[in-house]
Design a protein around this motif. Structure first.
Motif, PDB file in Angstrom:
ATOM      1  N   ASN A  88     -22.364 -40.758  23.498  1.00 53.70           N
ATOM      2  CA  ASN A  88     -23.437 -41.560  23.516  1.00 53.70           C
ATOM      3  C   ASN A  88     -23.946 -39.619  22.668  1.00 53.70           C
ATOM      4  O   ASN A  88     -25.241 -39.859  21.599  1.00 53.70           O
ATOM      5  CB  ASN A  88     -23.734 -42.267  23.372  1.00 53.70           C
TER       6      ASN A  88
ATOM      7  N   TYR B 296     -34.833 -36.199   8.362  1.00 53.04           N
ATOM      8  CA  TYR B 296     -33.205 -35.941   9.410  1.00 53.04           C
ATOM      9  C   TYR B 296     -32.583 -35.161   8.460  1.00 53.04           C
ATOM     10  O   TYR B 296     -32.217 -35.054   7.250  1.00 53.04           O
ATOM     11  CB  TYR B 296     -32.124 -37.624   8.954  1.00 53.04           C
TER      12      TYR B 296
ATOM     13  N   GLU C 118     -24.318 -42.882  12.420  1.00 55.70           N
ATOM     14  CA  GLU C 118     -23.791 -42.026  13.171  1.00 55.70           C
ATOM     15  C   GLU C 118     -23.649 -42.519  14.010  1.00 55.70           C
ATOM     16  O   GLU C 118     -21.821 -41.286  14.574  1.00 55.70           O
ATOM     17  CB  GLU C 118     -25.247 -40.874  13.528  1.00 55.70           C
ATOM     18  N   THR C 119     -23.270 -42.884  14.489  1.00 54.82           N
ATOM     19  CA  THR C 119     -22.927 -44.354  15.863  1.00 54.82           C
ATOM     20  C   THR C 119     -21.288 -44.540  15.061  1.00 54.82           C
ATOM     21  O   THR C 119     -19.688 -44.257  15.531  1.00 54.82           O
ATOM     22  CB  THR C 119     -23.659 -45.167  15.929  1.00 54.82           C
TER      23      THR C 119
ATOM     24  N   SER D  40     -24.913 -36.006  18.400  1.00 56.14           N
ATOM     25  CA  SER D  40     -26.056 -35.943  17.553  1.00 56.14           C
ATOM     26  C   SER D  40     -25.608 -35.342  16.559  1.00 56.14           C
ATOM     27  O   SER D  40     -25.754 -34.257  16.262  1.00 56.14           O
ATOM     28  CB  SER D  40     -27.558 -36.005  18.403  1.00 56.14           C
TER      29      SER D  40
ATOM     30  N   ARG E 105     -32.115 -49.891  10.384  1.00 57.61           N
ATOM     31  CA  ARG E 105     -31.897 -48.289  11.222  1.00 57.61           C
ATOM     32  C   ARG E 105     -30.227 -47.330  10.618  1.00 57.61           C
ATOM     33  O   ARG E 105     -29.931 -47.416  11.571  1.00 57.61           O
ATOM     34  CB  ARG E 105     -31.293 -48.121  12.383  1.00 57.61           C
TER      35      ARG E 105
ATOM     36  N   GLN F   9     -29.239 -44.191  12.494  1.00 56.81           N
ATOM     37  CA  GLN F   9     -28.714 -44.408  13.454  1.00 56.81           C
ATOM     38  C   GLN F   9     -27.068 -44.780  13.431  1.00 56.81           C
ATOM     39  O   GLN F   9     -26.266 -44.526  13.639  1.00 56.81           O
ATOM     40  CB  GLN F   9     -29.329 -44.728  14.686  1.00 56.81           C
TER      41      GLN F   9
END
Length: 913
Positions: A674, A790, A663-664, A677, A657, A660
């Motif tokens: 959290n 995305y 982004e994290t 986005s 992923r 993700q």
């Protein structure tokens, strides 16, 4: 002057066989290179396969270390985002013969490689000749003949591209000479020194030599003869003392290299050794009789490099003489029997996978199989020489069986129809063998011209084998390499003239993954056998193409470019990136540079090798162009050190992923909740099928050609509602040989996928444009998993970057092993985040106080810090280097004392006698 002339005359009179052993391989290789047009004799170069993709760049780095920055011997930011260099030096660069690269300028590095290759192979013949002369009464043309067989054996010719392995071939005869001195004089100094030198030059090949020496030592011990008056107990004591001396001096030889071996061992634990799996496969790799094919002249082609048979061609004279060794009663039966056991062990080792993996340090080799076969060739050639020297001539029965066996081998090889052997090669091999058999028959006549004929036949045979083998390699064009080198040097110099700070540079094209070493700049891409395991793993989780030992930064996003500090990007001239710049297109205002004019003159047909399509370059600012390239500055790049929230310590990389994960990382660095986005899932508006049947539904779909022989494709279309960047995730199972990608009708360049989900950039500044991504099938079926679109929220991304860029980092002192500066940490930040790989070698201090370092993202170095203005210091020292240096000095002292004691004991024994 007269004395000098006499000295030269005496030298030539007594050492001419050694001169032949050196200069004949030198001349043969030079002639072959001239015929092949190898630079400087033509436009070809030896820089193919790993020599072109790894070693040539490391050789440039070698020069830079000596001439520009000695600190890069220990650590370099040209090795991906940073890495320990001691292990890389120990595997690739510690050869004492590499000094030749200091003589040649960087733009003549390919010429230096040609000269170094010829020099090393010539020295291989010289060292073997020295062993024959000093220990086995070698002399005359026959010494030169067997030395040439060793220098130009199949292993040497095929593996000359792995130029650092050739040192082991040079030092093996010298180590064997040291063993002869140890056995005959009970002195192990030379053995320890030569063994230490081999370990220093290339520990990998030296490891194989060490395994071989165990069997070789006992083989030579069994061949020792003692005075018949000695009692059995005395003989046992003498043998036992020799065994103890051998193991003692083996330890001392290893200890002398401890200054390099200890830090290298630590480096291996983090890199090459971390891939080791103790799984022993007791199957054979091929039928044993197929190994006979490698006894044929020219038994090689390119397909033999990744997976072939052992290279054991040594020429007819050495091979036949070795076979007759086992029937030569001049040697003790116990020695010949043990020699037969060793030979069978070698044959089994070159086939049985369990033994093979032990020879290769518990790792199956990737390409270049059976890398230890040179010790087998050494054993055969040496004992072939010993047999020849004590052979009176072939008897009729020996001749009969020799001819019958030769015929059987020839028929067997012919019937198997190997793709690397033509019938003419079999015929030529048989002709040379029959000629040698005939000369061995008449050897007892002691004709003066016969030894010269052996020498002449060996030259022709070994030279023919070398020519056939080398003609089957594909050579890289020299002018393409030099043009690329000039272009990259020019672009990097332009960046360095503009910016003297610390930053990283990446490109949309490459010659190799180690371009950063060639031109000395910090980068991300890297390929080496000593690459730390955590780095490919980390970059694979980010969505980049990686493998065991390499990272290709060909799928970076705005996020990864940012937090890795990639401030500058060099791109090919590409309308896909230029057209959408509109009124901000600074390139329209740039004058035609001198570099642009020069590049046209150097090689107008030169083309860059592209590795990615990157529309989000439109987010960056172009400031320089040449005929082939455009240089962009990334306004979002973060410094190598910046303040961060502690949340980054708790981030665990998810499996497959990458979006993700990216982004994290950014969210955690900025301390955002959290629910924030950065990447918004998007949908394709339409999907167009051509000659395709869909066999599954939803996201995990399979597409099958309806008519096999006609074109088939799936085209995905969407219309961006914003100017943000759009990214697509792609399953790694889709290979280059399966599909062709097109973006808006233009071929989409993508580095061949390997093992992780990749991130592809499809759009930027394309609001209301219709974006099409077409996948053309090359095979009958295609499955798409993890195929998701995305959109990057540019506003949130920009706000995060502005926050993280407030640290006001000022670097006051910077090298590869030291970073000192001041930094402002914001009130909500408690961590100093670095884009430096975590290593125990890094130590940190804040305001002069040592601070314990920590690891973030399972791979990067971070340091706890409090808000405010701080002075920061990061220092690198290779783990175990200090201990290794101390141990080397201790062992050197022990070796000196041991040598003095051995002299004293030997003198005492002589007096008693």
């Amino acid at each position: 002057m007269i004395i000098l002339q006499l000295s030269i005359k005496n030298f030539l009179q007594y050492q001419w066989p050694l001169l032949l052993a050196f200069f004949v391989p030198c001349i043969i290789l030079s002639v072959i290179y001239i015929v092949q047009g190898v630079y400087p004799f033509g436009n070809s170069s030896l820089m193919t396969v790993d020599l072109g993709q790894q070693y040539v760049d490391f050789f440039s780095y070698y020069r830079q270390t000596f001439y520009e920055d000695p600190s890069s011997f220990f650590y370099s930011f040209s090795k991906s985002i940073g890495g320990d260099m001691v292990g890389l030096w120990a595997y690739y660069l510690t050869s004492p013969f590499n000094f030749i690269f200091l003589i040649f300028p960087q733009n003549q590095i390919s010429l230096a490689i040609t000269c170094l290759t010829i020099l090393k192979i010539s020295l291989t013949g010289l060292s073997f000749g020295w062993l024959l002369k000093k220990s086995f009464n070698g002399h005359g043309f026959i010494l030169a003949a067997f030395s040439i067989s060793y220098a130009l054996m199949g292993y040497t010719i095929v593996n000359q591209l792995n130029i650092m392995w050739l040192d082991g071939l040079i030092f093996l005869p010298l180590i064997a000479y040291g063993i002869e001195v140890l056995l005959s004089e009970k002195k192990g100094l030379l053995y320890s020194l030569f063994l230490a030198l081999a370990l220093f030059s290339n520990y990998y090949i030296a490891y194989m030599i060490c395994l071989f020496l165990i069997g070789y030592f006992f083989f030579r011990l069994l061949g020792m003869s003692y005075d018949s008056n000695l009692s059995l107990m005395k003989k046992i004591k003498l043998n036992l003392s020799s065994v103890l001396l051998f193991f003692w001096h083996s330890l001392l030889g290893a200890g002398l290299s401890a200054f390099l071996l200890l830090p290298t061992f630590f480096s291996l634990l983090e890199s090459k050794a971390s891939y080791t799996k103790l799984l022993f496969d007791w199957e054979t790799s091929f039928p044993f009789h197929e190994m006979l094919s490698k006894l044929m002249i020219g038994a090689f082609n390119f397909e033999q490099m990744p997976s072939g048979y052992p290279n054991i061609f040594i020429g007819s004279l050495a091979l036949l003489s070795f076979c007759f060794y086992f029937f030569n009663q001049s040697f003790p039966l116990r020695e010949r029997f043990f020699g037969l056991i060793l030979t069978l062990f070698f044959i089994v080792s070159m086939n049985l996978k369990a033994f093979n993996i032990v020879w290769h340090a518990l790792q199956y080799p990737i390409w270049y199989p059976y890398r230890f076969s040179f010790v087998v060739c050494f054993f055969m050639i040496l004992n072939g020489f010993r047999s020849f020297m004590k052979m009176e001539g072939l008897r009729p029965l020996e001749t009969f069986f020799s001819v019958i066996l030769l015929a059987i081998i020839g028929i067997n090889v012919y019937q198997n129809d190997y793709d690397f052997i033509e019938p003419i090669q079999i015929i030529i091999t048989i002709v040379f063998s029959l000629l040698i058999i005939f000369m061995l028959i008449i050897k007892s006549q002691a004709y003066k011209w016969l030894l010269f004929l052996f020498f002449l036949v060996t030259i022709v045979e070994m030279g023919t084998n070398a020519q056939i083998n080398l003609s089957r390699l594909s050579y890289v064009k020299q002018n393409s390499f030099s043009t690329y080198q000039h272009l990259l040097n020019t672009d990097i110099s332009s960046i360095e003239d503009r910016d003297t700070g610390f930053y990283r540079i990446e490109k949309t094209f490459s010659r190799s993954k180690n371009d950063s070493f060639q031109t000395n700049y910090p980068s991300v891409s890297h390929f080496s056998s000593t690459f730390e395991k955590e780095m490919p793993k980390f970059f694979g989780q980010l969505g980049l193409p990686v493998g065991d030992g390499f990272v290709s930064y060909s799928n970076g996003t705005l996020l990864t470019d940012s937090f890795l500090g990639i401030k500058y990007y060099i791109s090919e001239q590409n309308e896909l990136y230029r057209n959408s710049l509109n009124e901000t297109n600074l390139l329209n205002k740039l004058p035609l540079s001198e570099e642009k004019k020069q590049n046209k003159l150097i090689n107008p047909d030169f083309q860059l090798s592209l590795i990615q399509t990157k529309p989000d370059l439109r987010a960056y600012l172009p400031f320089k162009e040449s005929d082939k390239t455009v240089i962009y500055e990334n306004p979002y790049a973060l410094p190598i050190l910046f303040g961060s929230d502690r949340n980054i310590l708790t981030v665990e990389p998810p499996n497959n992923r990458p979006i993700q994960f990216q982004e994290t990382i950014m969210r955690s660095l900025a301390g955002l909740p959290n629910k924030t986005s950065l990447f918004i899932p998007a949908d394709f508006d339409t999907i167009v099928y051509q000659n395709i049947a869909v066999t599954q539904s939803f996201k995990n779909q399979s597409y099958v050609k309806q008519i096999f022989n006609e074109e088939a494709s799936v085209t995905f279309q969407f219309k961006p509602k914003t100017n943000d960047s759009y990214y697509l995730t792609l399953d790694p199972n889709i290979k280059e040989e399966d599909v062709t990608f097109y973006l808006n009708g233009i071929p989409y360049t993508q580095y061949p996928t390997y093992r992780d989900v990749l991130v592809l950039n499809l759009a930027h500044l394309n609001k209301d444009d219709t974006i099409t991504f077409k996948i053309a099938l090359k095979k009958s079926r295609l499955s798409l998993n993890n195929f998701d679109l995305y959109r990057l929220d540019q506003d949130i991304f920009s706000s995060i970057i502005k926050k993280l860029q407030k640290n006001n980092l000022t670097i006051k002192n910077q090298s590869n092993t030291l970073i000192q500066g001041t930094i402002t940490i914001q009130p909500d930040q408690e961590l100093l985040f670095t884009s430096i790989p975590y290593s125990k070698g890094w130590s940190a201090s804040i305001d002069g106080v040592p601070v314990e370092t920590k690891k973030a993202l399972n791979s990067l170095l971070v340091v706890p810090i409090k808000p405010g203005i701080h002075s920061v210091s990061l220092k690198y020292q290779p783990p175990w280097l200090k201990e290794g240096v101390i141990l080397t000095f201790i062992v050197a002292g022990i070796l000196a004392i041991s040598h003095l004691l051995e002299i004293k004991i030997n003198n005492k024994c002589d007096c008693n006698d």
